[in-house]
Design an enzyme around this catalytic site. Structure first.
Site, PDB file in Angstrom:
ATOM      1  N   ARG A 101      57.972 -11.690  -9.350  1.00 52.92           N
ATOM      2  CA  ARG A 101      58.848 -12.352  -8.396  1.00 52.92           C
ATOM      3  C   ARG A 101      60.304 -12.127  -8.763  1.00 52.92           C
ATOM      4  O   ARG A 101      60.657 -12.011  -9.940  1.00 52.92           O
ATOM      5  CB  ARG A 101      58.585 -13.860  -8.373  1.00 52.92           C
ATOM      6  N   SER A 162      56.506 -11.494 -19.702  1.00 50.02           N
ATOM      7  CA  SER A 162      55.444 -12.280 -20.344  1.00 50.02           C
ATOM      8  C   SER A 162      54.448 -11.419 -21.111  1.00 50.02           C
ATOM      9  O   SER A 162      53.240 -11.432 -20.863  1.00 50.02           O
ATOM     10  CB  SER A 162      54.733 -13.123 -19.286  1.00 50.02           C
ATOM     11  N   ASP A 216      57.082 -16.225 -20.294  1.00 48.70           N
ATOM     12  CA  ASP A 216      56.799 -17.311 -19.350  1.00 48.70           C
ATOM     13  C   ASP A 216      56.620 -18.658 -20.033  1.00 48.70           C
ATOM     14  O   ASP A 216      56.889 -19.700 -19.425  1.00 48.70           O
ATOM     15  CB  ASP A 216      55.590 -16.978 -18.477  1.00 48.70           C
TER      16      ASP A 216
END
Length: 477
Positions: A101, A162, A216
């Site tokens: 995203r 991540s 993350d």
């Protein structure tokens, strides 16, 4: 009669067996129950895991043992948590799975505004070259900032990456190894911030300043800390699994930056690798060995492979395949789909356990999807039990790790920020964790599990915002 599940009762194997035996409606066959014993972790085993985990953390924090430590305990170079005074526009890039995203976030006091867009990463790019991957990301970044009409502004960007990183600064992060099905060439050992900057420069049509890289878990902790200032731990239980926590800089011996005033630093545990040295072999099953052997990274991320959403469905499928071939399920008659690797999705586990006990609507539909229309109600009971054993084991392993971190805290009231599809969508995961952490952690510690609202996205922007705030404060002193 009120139906009960194994989740309503005590955690030991004997308790699980007793609950099923007390209810005529819920009688798991003896053979299935016996063969699932290895998937049920007693409190003694969990406490042994906790002891090993704490030893590994100490090794990761120590400068002398860090190079050979399985749990790396990487300093993130994030030194402070949000205090509510952050303001301005910030971009965030969240890369950690098959989708990523791009976000535009505006902060002002306790108010925030967020716009975001999801982009896919095709399989050929996940397994292609590093240059292909970062060119694809840069292209999507350019599309987003043009759509949001901020392409002419040079905005700070927080980059959530991540995967296991060795950070040398807030904007310097070297990939240690790929996880979650990625295997892009020419990235391991390189600075991913530099690679993204080079991809942006190759385009020449956008201005973006990458001012922080994080994973993350760090983003999740930061996002929850913005709302709840007692947050000290971040946890992901989704496609993968990892945790981070606030540590004193003096204890993080590999830390080598200037203290900006907090005396703390967020530590990225990379706990997915716990057990890669064989330490968890005493609780690993044949299904875990099969998952590992057939993964893209054999011998790596063994703890993660026992916990996370990328593997949970396949763990169930392997057990179903074995029991079917042994004649204990489906009358010994399986199907092509049941015997196909990866075909039993992790979402099936959540769907099956979401039905009330004694109701098998989801399971019946799933069996039909898998070509198992001949499944009986006894099969449904057994399959649900297998799902419960594997998801319960996952929740208990996570709980053991969190109990260790909670026990390390000076504060007696701590919030754990959590994100990830398994925690978010599995109907019992939260309650299983609450119950088991209460049993395993120091009883004097009050804790809360807080579902993160868009941790890896908003959290990335908050890391950038806190960095900007600290720089501003430093310049004024």
């Amino acid at each position: 009669m009120r139906f009960r599940t194994i989740f309503d009762h005590i955690n030991e194997l004997e308790g699980i067996e007793r609950d099923y035996e007390e209810s005529e409606e819920f009688h798991v066959t003896n053979e299935i129950r016996d063969k699932c014993r290895e998937l049920i972790l007693t409190s003694d085993k969990l406490k042994q895991i906790m002891k090993l985990f704490l030893e590994n953390i100490h090794r990761g924090l120590s400068k002398d043992t860090h190079p050979t430590s399985i749990i790396k305990c990487f300093p993130t170079y994030v030194q402070d948590l949000p205090n509510g005074t952050e303001n301005g526009k910030f971009l965030a890039l969240d890369l950690g799975g098959t989708n990523f995203r791009v976000l535009l976030i505006e902060l002002s006091g306790d108010h925030f505004e967020m716009k975001s867009k999801i982009f896919a990463i095709p399989q050929h790019i996940m397994l292609g070259s590093g240059e292909q991957l970062f060119d694809h990301i840069a292209e999507c970044l350019a599309i987003f900032v043009k759509e949001e009409q901020v392409a002419d502004q040079k905005l700070p960007l927080g980059f959530t990456f991540s995967f296991p990183l060795s950070q040398k600064g807030l904007t310097i992060g070297y990939l240690e190894r790929w996880t979650k099905g990625f295997n892009c060439s020419n990235v391991v050992g390189n600075d991913v911030v530099q690679m993204l900057n080079e991809a942006i420069d190759r385009r020449g049509d956008v201005q973006i300043e990458i001012c922080a890289i994080l994973n993350d878990t760090t983003g999740t902790l930061m996002s929850c800390a913005w709302k709840n200032h007692a947050t000290r731990i971040g946890l992901i239980v989704g496609t993968g699994s990892n945790a981070c926590y606030v540590e004193k800089q003096v204890n993080a011996e590999t830390w080598n930056d200037v203290d900006m005033g907090s005396g703390n630093v967020l530590i990225n545990l990379e706990w997915g690798a716990f057990g890669d040295d064989g330490a968890l072999d005493f609780v690993r099953s044949e299904y875990d060995e099969n998952i590992d052997r057939n993964s893209v990274n054999p011998g790596k991320q063994k703890f993660e492979k026992m916990i996370s959403g990328m593997y949970m469905g396949e763990l169930v499928r392997l057990a179903l395949e074995r029991f079917t071939k042994e004649g204990l399920l489906f009358g010994g008659k399986g199907s092509d789909a049941l015997f196909e690797r990866g075909r039993f999705y992790t979402k099936y586990v959540s769907e099956i356990e979401s039905d009330p006990p004694g109701v098998f609507n989801s399971l019946r539909d799933i069996c039909e999807e898998l070509g198992l229309k001949h499944a009986t109600e006894q099969d449904y009971i057994n399959v649900r039990y297998i799902c419960e054993c594997i998801s319960r084991r996952s929740a208990h392993l996570v709980s053991a790790g969190l109990a260790v971190l909670l026990n390390k805290m000076d504060e007696k009231k701590v919030t754990v920020g959590i994100d990830g599809s398994v925690y978010r969508f599995h109907p019992h995961f939260h309650n299983l964790m609450m119950e088991k952490i209460k049993e395993l952690a120091d009883p004097s510690i009050q804790f809360d599990l807080m579902l993160s609202e868009d941790g890896s996205g908003r959290g990335a922007a908050l890391v950038a915002a806190v960095a900007a705030r600290l720089q501003k404060e430093a310049a004024q002193t």
